[in-house]
Scaffold this motif. Structure first.
Motif, short mmCIF file in Angstrom:
data_model
loop_
_atom_site.label_atom_id
_atom_site.label_comp_id
_atom_site.label_asym_id
_atom_site.label_seq_id
_atom_site.Cartn_x
_atom_site.Cartn_y
_atom_site.Cartn_z
N GLY A 14 -10.11 -29.93 -26.54
CA GLY A 14 -9.73 -29.72 -25.17
C GLY A 14 -11.01 -29.45 -24.22
N MET A 15 -11.57 -28.06 -24.73
CA MET A 15 -12.21 -27.26 -23.97
C MET A 15 -13.36 -28.23 -24.44
SD MET A 15 -14.14 -24.04 -25.75
CE MET A 15 -13.82 -22.12 -24.35
N GLY A 73 -15.94 -24.85 -32.83
CA GLY A 73 -16.62 -25.76 -32.40
C GLY A 73 -16.88 -25.99 -30.96
N GLY A 74 -15.42 -25.59 -30.41
CA GLY A 74 -15.49 -26.21 -28.91
C GLY A 74 -16.48 -25.00 -27.51
N GLN A 75 -16.92 -26.13 -26.87
CA GLN A 75 -18.34 -25.39 -25.99
C GLN A 75 -18.02 -26.06 -24.89
OE1 GLN A 75 -21.96 -26.04 -27.77
NE2 GLN A 75 -23.19 -25.52 -25.74
N ARG A 110 -5.05 -24.93 -32.83
CA ARG A 110 -6.42 -24.39 -32.48
C ARG A 110 -7.75 -25.69 -32.39
NH1 ARG A 110 -9.41 -20.23 -37.03
NH2 ARG A 110 -11.58 -20.84 -36.75
N SER A 111 -7.59 -26.75 -33.50
CA SER A 111 -8.40 -27.55 -33.35
C SER A 111 -8.61 -27.95 -31.89
CB SER A 111 -7.88 -28.51 -34.11
OG SER A 111 -8.49 -29.84 -34.21
N MET A 167 -23.33 -20.38 -17.60
CA MET A 167 -21.95 -19.95 -18.30
C MET A 167 -22.30 -21.40 -19.82
SD MET A 167 -19.23 -18.89 -16.11
CE MET A 167 -18.11 -18.01 -17.64
N ASP A 168 -22.04 -19.85 -20.76
CA ASP A 168 -21.67 -20.66 -22.32
C ASP A 168 -20.93 -20.53 -22.51
OD1 ASP A 168 -22.16 -21.29 -24.38
OD2 ASP A 168 -24.39 -21.16 -24.63
N VAL A 169 -20.09 -21.31 -22.26
CA VAL A 169 -18.52 -20.49 -23.07
C VAL A 169 -18.10 -21.55 -24.38
CG1 VAL A 169 -15.74 -21.01 -22.57
CG2 VAL A 169 -17.03 -20.53 -20.70
#
Ligand SMILES: Cc1cc2nc3c(=O)[nH]c(=O)nc-3n(C[C@H](O)[C@H](O)[C@H](O)COP(=O)(O)OP(=O)(O)OC[C@H]3O[C@@H](n4cnc5c(N)ncnc54)[C@H](O)[C@@H]3O)c2cc1C
Length: 397
Positions: free
Chosen positions: A376-377, A91-93, A370-371, A84-86
């Motif tokens: 966090g992600m 820029g969160g990944q 948002r940042s 899975m690629d979220v």
């Protein structure tokens, strides 16, 4: 389906979606006498062909295997998700892989129409399942406050989110409409999917591409694109070429280096209204709710049917145990049914809170949040134990 039987019924099931069908098959395998009533095609409201594909977890796959439905599905109707690629909106990944999580697959993408067909076939040969009309007296809800008649079969309501019987039972449906809809469609990509599910969490849309093998083995996706109502109306008004251009812009398309490549529609698109909803009462004397008739969650985590199949497993376990321990009690005894509710309300509430929380987290527009959500992600991405915990929860809703 055994239509000759006129034996007394133990359980009457209203609703022949995936949840009602699985409940009928599971009870029949335990030797219970079951009545099953769906709506005639003419009476069932339809929003077009069912172009959905469900992401099913390991627990759902195991149940369908036990019911001999999984192995009856055509090979190209089930596609394992290997990774899975979220992506976030700044820029969160976050990535998951079946290999690093030491599981066979993170999920299996299953064709909704093929699953319906396989369930119908299995019911055709199921012993102990009688087909009834929805107006059969045994299928009726007794009005709230009517004297309890536990000699009647247990009424299991599996009518989906718009259940009329739930209303007649006074189960009190708390519903929060998101003002969003999900557009579902089948796509073909010019690059192989390699078993990777792709998801973008943004405001105002959440876009998911689920790897699939129909209609192009190794090159197809099932689309679930959630957006506010107004944007759905605009997108649905576009012709296919303009819709594809909007979709390719949203997924990065091949031209801008999007890993899924260029996407083309491979059939109609259908929009579904989204909500978070839960019945305040899941059972009463002689009746019980399961599946979307009891709860509805946002499809961003692909868990609605997984929860419903979890309900099936729990109710069958509870009924079978009660029949062994307290055989003098009727199946519809509320003390037994409350055990089922206690098992299911916590995971269902947790999933509703999680999906709702994620939706609100990514809907917020202010820059610091948002940042933070993107940081966090990416931070979760580096935390192996947290990812393992998330994977285990998702595989067994
Ligand atoms: C776009 C989208 C994508 C989704 N993706 C996923 C996913 O990836 N994974 C996942 O787990 N879940 C997913 N879901 C959720 C999933 O579709 C539902 O949770 C699931 O279909 C619920 O099954 P059900 O049998 O409870 O209800 P339904 O599928 O709604 O079936 C109810 C049945 O009852 C019948 N009925 C209604 N009223 C009556 C009546 N009065 N008498 C008799 N019969 C009646 C209906 O005709 C229907 O056949 C998704 C949902 C959407 C909208």
């Amino acid at each position: 389906m055994n239509s000759a039987a006129s034996r007394p019924l133990d359980v009457c099931i209203r609703g022949q979606g995936a949840v009602g069908s699985c409940l009928a098959l599971a009870l029949s395998r335990q030797g219970w006498q079951v009545g099953l009533a769906g709506l005639d095609a003419a009476a069932a409201p339809r929003r077009g062909p069912d172009v959905r594909a469900y992401a099913l977890n390991a627990a759902s796959a195991a149940l369908l295997r036990e019911l001999r439905v999984w192995d009856a599905l055509p090979a190209d109707a089930i596609t394992p998700v290997d990774a899975m690629d979220v992506r976030g909106d700044d820029g969160g990944q976050l990535g998951f892989s079946a290999w690093t999580q030491a599981v066979d697959a993170l999920a299996w993408i299953v064709d909704a129409a093929a699953l319906d067909e396989a369930l119908a076939q299995a019911l055709h040969f199921a012993p102990h399942v009688q087909r009834l009309k929805p107006d059969d007296p045994r299928m009726q809800a007794r009005p709230a406050g009517a004297a309890t008649d536990l000699a009647r079969p247990l009424l299991a309501v599996c009518e989906g989110r718009d259940s009329a019987t739930r209303e007649a039972l006074g189960a009190d449906w708390h519903r929060h409409g998101y003002g969003h809809q999900a557009i579902a469609a089948r796509l073909v990509a010019d690059r192989p999917h390699q078993g990777v599910a792709r998801q973008w969490f943004r405001s105002p849309d959440i876009l998911a591409l689920l790897p699939f093998d129909r209609p192009a083995p190794g090159h197809a996706y099932a689309l679930v694109w959630s957006l506010p109502d107004a944007q759905v109306a605009e997108l649905q008004a576009l012709d296919d070429a303009a819709f594809e251009a909007a979709l390719n812009a949203a997924s990065g398309g091949a031209a801008s280096g999007g890993a899924a490549g260029t996407l083309r529609l491979a059939g109609p698109r259908v929009a579904w209204p989204l909500m978070l909803a839960q019945a305040q009462r899941w059972c009463g004397p002689g009746w019980v709710l399961l599946g979307d008739a009891a709860h509805a969650v946002h499809p961003l985590a692909g868990q609605g049917l997984n929860l419903g199949l979890g309900d099936v497993r729990a109710l069958v376990d509870v009924l079978v145990a009660a029949r062994a321990d307290t055989p003098w009690r009727a199946a519809g005894d509320e003390r037994t049914l409350r055990r089922y509710v206690r098992r299911r309300q916590t995971p269902t509430h947790a999933m509703g809170t999680l999906t709702d929380g994620l939706l609100h987290l990514f809907a917020a527009q202010d820059a610091p949040l948002r940042s933070l959500r993107n940081v966090g992600m990416s931070a979760v991405d580096r935390l192996g134990p947290v990812k393992r915990w998330l994977t285990a929860r998702a595989l067994d809703a």
